[in-house]
Write an enzyme that holds these catalytic residues in place. Structure first.
Site, PDB file in Angstrom:
ATOM      1  N   GLY A 197      22.211  -0.859   1.677  1.00 19.78           N
ATOM      2  CA  GLY A 197      22.101   0.425   0.999  1.00 19.78           C
ATOM      3  C   GLY A 197      20.753   0.698   0.366  1.00 19.78           C
ATOM      4  O   GLY A 197      20.505   1.819  -0.090  1.00 19.78           O
TER       5      GLY A 197
ATOM      6  N   ARG B 143      19.369  12.578  12.241  1.00 23.46           N
ATOM      7  CA  ARG B 143      19.502  12.627  10.783  1.00 23.46           C
ATOM      8  C   ARG B 143      19.216  14.002  10.157  1.00 23.46           C
ATOM      9  O   ARG B 143      19.971  14.446   9.295  1.00 23.46           O
ATOM     10  CB  ARG B 143      18.634  11.542  10.125  1.00 23.46           C
ATOM     11  CG  ARG B 143      18.953  10.134  10.653  1.00 23.46           C
ATOM     12  CD  ARG B 143      18.281   9.027   9.871  1.00 23.46           C
ATOM     13  NE  ARG B 143      18.865   8.864   8.570  1.00 23.46           N
ATOM     14  CZ  ARG B 143      18.381   9.346   7.465  1.00 23.46           C
ATOM     15  NH1 ARG B 143      17.229   9.985   7.476  1.00 23.46           N
ATOM     16  NH2 ARG B 143      19.003   9.194   6.322  1.00 23.46           N
TER      17      ARG B 143
ATOM     18  N   ARG C 185      18.327  -0.144   6.719  1.00 23.29           N
ATOM     19  CA  ARG C 185      17.238   0.839   6.625  1.00 23.29           C
ATOM     20  C   ARG C 185      15.969   0.250   6.012  1.00 23.29           C
ATOM     21  O   ARG C 185      14.869   0.530   6.481  1.00 23.29           O
ATOM     22  CB  ARG C 185      17.739   2.003   5.743  1.00 23.29           C
ATOM     23  CG  ARG C 185      16.812   3.180   5.643  1.00 23.29           C
ATOM     24  CD  ARG C 185      17.295   4.170   4.554  1.00 23.29           C
ATOM     25  NE  ARG C 185      18.719   4.332   4.557  1.00 23.29           N
ATOM     26  CZ  ARG C 185      19.371   5.290   5.234  1.00 23.29           C
ATOM     27  NH1 ARG C 185      18.700   6.163   5.941  1.00 23.29           N
ATOM     28  NH2 ARG C 185      20.679   5.364   5.178  1.00 23.29           N
TER      29      ARG C 185
ATOM     30  N   TYR D 223      22.561  15.145   8.445  1.00 25.49           N
ATOM     31  CA  TYR D 223      22.626  14.990   6.982  1.00 25.49           C
ATOM     32  C   TYR D 223      21.656  15.919   6.250  1.00 25.49           C
ATOM     33  O   TYR D 223      21.502  15.813   5.038  1.00 25.49           O
ATOM     34  CB  TYR D 223      22.244  13.557   6.573  1.00 25.49           C
ATOM     35  CG  TYR D 223      22.919  12.450   7.344  1.00 25.49           C
ATOM     36  CD1 TYR D 223      24.300  12.265   7.280  1.00 25.49           C
ATOM     37  CD2 TYR D 223      22.175  11.571   8.131  1.00 25.49           C
ATOM     38  CE1 TYR D 223      24.907  11.236   7.970  1.00 25.49           C
ATOM     39  CE2 TYR D 223      22.784  10.532   8.818  1.00 25.49           C
ATOM     40  CZ  TYR D 223      24.143  10.377   8.739  1.00 25.49           C
ATOM     41  OH  TYR D 223      24.739   9.344   9.424  1.00 25.49           O
TER      42      TYR D 223
ATOM     43  N   GLU E  52      22.799  -7.008   2.740  1.00 25.20           N
ATOM     44  CA  GLU E  52      22.817  -6.536   4.130  1.00 25.20           C
ATOM     45  C   GLU E  52      21.914  -5.330   4.331  1.00 25.20           C
ATOM     46  O   GLU E  52      22.388  -4.245   4.697  1.00 25.20           O
ATOM     47  CB  GLU E  52      24.257  -6.164   4.518  1.00 25.20           C
ATOM     48  CG  GLU E  52      25.244  -7.284   4.331  1.00 25.20           C
ATOM     49  CD  GLU E  52      26.682  -6.869   4.635  1.00 25.20           C
ATOM     50  OE1 GLU E  52      26.983  -5.656   4.639  1.00 25.20           O
ATOM     51  OE2 GLU E  52      27.494  -7.763   4.859  1.00 25.20           O
ATOM     52  N   PRO E  53      20.634  -5.476   4.099  1.00 26.26           N
ATOM     53  CA  PRO E  53      19.771  -4.303   4.278  1.00 26.26           C
ATOM     54  C   PRO E  53      19.592  -3.940   5.749  1.00 26.26           C
ATOM     55  O   PRO E  53      19.441  -4.820   6.599  1.00 26.26           O
ATOM     56  CB  PRO E  53      18.437  -4.768   3.674  1.00 26.26           C
ATOM     57  CG  PRO E  53      18.453  -6.252   3.786  1.00 26.26           C
ATOM     58  CD  PRO E  53      19.889  -6.685   3.712  1.00 26.26           C
TER      59      PRO E  53
ATOM     60  N   TYR F 146      18.591   4.172  12.185  1.00 26.96           N
ATOM     61  CA  TYR F 146      19.542   5.231  12.531  1.00 26.96           C
ATOM     62  C   TYR F 146      18.878   6.366  13.315  1.00 26.96           C
ATOM     63  O   TYR F 146      19.174   7.535  13.128  1.00 26.96           O
ATOM     64  CB  TYR F 146      20.226   5.762  11.255  1.00 26.96           C
ATOM     65  CG  TYR F 146      20.796   4.648  10.407  1.00 26.96           C
ATOM     66  CD1 TYR F 146      21.896   3.932  10.869  1.00 26.96           C
ATOM     67  CD2 TYR F 146      20.224   4.271   9.194  1.00 26.96           C
ATOM     68  CE1 TYR F 146      22.417   2.875  10.126  1.00 26.96           C
ATOM     69  CE2 TYR F 146      20.729   3.219   8.448  1.00 26.96           C
ATOM     70  CZ  TYR F 146      21.831   2.522   8.925  1.00 26.96           C
ATOM     71  OH  TYR F 146      22.336   1.481   8.193  1.00 26.96           O
TER      72      TYR F 146
ATOM     73  N   CYS G 131      19.738  22.506  23.050  1.00 30.31           N
ATOM     74  CA  CYS G 131      20.220  23.877  23.082  1.00 30.31           C
ATOM     75  C   CYS G 131      21.197  24.166  21.950  1.00 30.31           C
ATOM     76  O   CYS G 131      22.376  24.445  22.179  1.00 30.31           O
ATOM     77  CB  CYS G 131      20.868  24.108  24.447  1.00 30.31           C
ATOM     78  SG  CYS G 131      21.000  25.833  24.816  1.00 30.31           S
ATOM     79  N   GLU G 132      20.732  24.012  20.729  1.00 35.29           N
ATOM     80  CA  GLU G 132      21.523  24.344  19.535  1.00 35.29           C
ATOM     81  C   GLU G 132      20.566  24.799  18.445  1.00 35.29           C
ATOM     82  O   GLU G 132      19.493  24.210  18.284  1.00 35.29           O
ATOM     83  CB  GLU G 132      22.300  23.121  19.019  1.00 35.29           C
ATOM     84  CG  GLU G 132      23.445  22.726  19.924  1.00 35.29           C
ATOM     85  CD  GLU G 132      24.519  21.900  19.217  1.00 35.29           C
ATOM     86  OE1 GLU G 132      24.687  22.044  17.986  1.00 35.29           O
ATOM     87  OE2 GLU G 132      25.182  21.129  19.919  1.00 35.29           O
TER      88      GLU G 132
END
Ligand code: LLP
Length: 428
Positions: free
Chosen positions: A240, A320, A285, A324, A282-283, A380, A351-352
């Site tokens: 995290g 991302r 990122r 997000y 548990e890194p 990610y 195409c969005e």
């Protein structure tokens, strides 16, 4: 404030000693470029920050952030373990050379075949639910089988609602109040519970919720230790740790953070007489996030009702921002020091309408043919990439001291179509 960029004598962005514009010429775009030394430095920074205060530390790199085999291999060399969330990640970790005992499988909504796979692979299993515990007891011989539990300590944090994994709305882990009971249940089934785990969310730059989670997990561990026969070999606080994505955000003060976390950890170890378990983190990122750039070529500058800069990557390569609303800093790799002249939208080729890397972003004058580098594309990014719009996924290159190696080839149309079958009746 801002990001430190490496700029070479030609005035171009340099990544791991290689000229970004030359990499784009050589390998084409879009292209992910991974800086090997940055991965190593990030790992070493976390490891030394925490071992300064507590020597018995094991990092489990959360490989969901980036499962490229070369990246995994680098981290294996550095001494990391792996946080795996699926059989595919277990398979990849073993292929990358990780000792199965240094792979912790933390699945959720795991099916029996997956438990079997994990057990057969010899990795450690971190149990997420009472259901999983009972099913595991049917699959393996519980005698001498070491397990741990993921506990939801009712504390959550993260950069976006989707990335908060603690608290009453979260599907993860067993409840705080049932913790003692699940350890008792495990003992009754004959298991040897040796660990406790939590992961409260992702993208945390404020140490406070993380500290609260550490305290809470330690109180839960204390409760378990005092009310059962469990002897903890490891206590895992999950990942995290955030990184700055915007130029205004501040990096975590790692030394201070580590000192505070270990301080709380040691106090509670003493308070509850838990002994000296291995401390785990548990890194994901933090290790790989800032080690990669996504290079994309500007192919269209378009004045519509707004001004758009159109590039040859899209949310199929970096989800991302669309998923997000995440900010990813953008530099123009062939003129990284040019002054910002206007606020424009940087759009992908999917195409969005939601396929935007940035809205109203202050950027230098941009022309067709320029190369943009989207920063912090190591975590990610590729791991969440897709073939949406039938676009083959880009290549990944690893750079070190100016040398580059392709660590994943660019996909082809054949890769996109791979595994499809048209029934014979439709071929008539
Ligand atoms: N451990 C567990 C059990 C996890 O579920 C995760 C992330 C981590 C460790 C690593 O978290 P990190 O250190 O990377 O923050 N796709 C989202 C992030 C989802 C993270 C899911 N779990 C994003 O792009 O921000």
């Amino acid at each position: 404030m801002g990001f430190d960029l490496d700029i070479n004598e030609k005035g171009n962005l340099s990544i791991g000693g290689a000229d970004a514009t030359e990499l784009a010429e050589e390998y084409g775009t879009p292209l992910y470029v991974i800086d090997e030394m940055r991965v190593r430095d990030n790992y070493r920074r976390v490891y030394s920050a925490f071992t300064k205060y507590y020597s018995d530390l094991q990092l489990f790199y959360a490989c969901k952030a980036n499962t490229n085999l070369a990246v995994m291999r680098i981290l294996q060399e550095e001494g990391s373990g792996i946080d795996a969330v699926s059989p595919g990640e277990i398979y990849t970790a073993l292929l990358a050379g990780f000792d199965p005992q240094k792979v912790l499988f933390t699945g959720n909504n795991v099916k029996n075949e997956e438990l079997q796979f994990a057990a057969d692979s010899g990795v450690r299993i971190n149990v997420d639910s009472v259901s999983q515990l009972h099913r595991l007891a049917q699959i393996v011989d519980p005698a001498d089988f070491k397990i741990s539990f993921r506990v939801n300590p009712m504390v959550g944090a993260g950069h976006h609602e989707h990335c908060i994994t603690g608290g009453e709305m979260s599907k993860f882990g067993v409840m705080e109040k049932e913790a003692v009971d699940v350890y008792k249940m495990a003992l009754e089934l004959g298991f040897e519970p040796v660990g406790i785990h939590t992961h409260i969310g992702s993208g945390i730059l404020d140490p406070e919720p993380f500290k609260l989670a550490v305290q809470t997990l330690m109180d839960i561990a204390g409760d378990v230790a005092q009310n059962t026969e469990v002897d903890f070999e490891f206590i895992d606080f999950g990942g995290g740790l955030g990184i700055p994505y915007t130029p205004e955000e501040h990096e975590l003060d790692l030394d201070k953070f580590a000192g505070e976390i270990v301080g709380l950890f040691k106090d509670k170890l003493g308070q509850y007489g838990i002994g000296k378990p291995t401390m785990c983190l548990e890194p994901g990122r933090y290790i790989v996030g800032d080690a990669s750039y996504l290079l994309a070529r500007v192919n269209t500058v378009k004045q519509s009702y707004r001004k758009f800069v159109g590039v040859d990557a899209g949310f199929n390569t970096l989800l991302r921002p669309s998923m997000y609303g995440s900010y990813h800093h953008i530099v123009v790799a062939n003129k990284p020091q040019a002054p910002e002249v206007e606020a424009i939208d940087v759009a992908g080729n999917v195409c969005e309408s939601g396929d935007l890397f940035a809205r109203d972003r202050p950027l230098p004058e941009i022309e067709e043919g320029d190369l943009i580098a989207i920063m912090n594309a190591g975590a990610y990014a590729f791991s969440m990439a897709s073939q949406y719009n039938s676009r083959p996924r880009p290549a990944e290159v690893l750079v070190k001291e100016g040398e580059s190696d392709v660590v994943r080839e660019r996909e082809t149309f054949a890769d996109v179509l791979n595994k499809q079958n048209v029934p014979v009746r439709l071929l008539k």
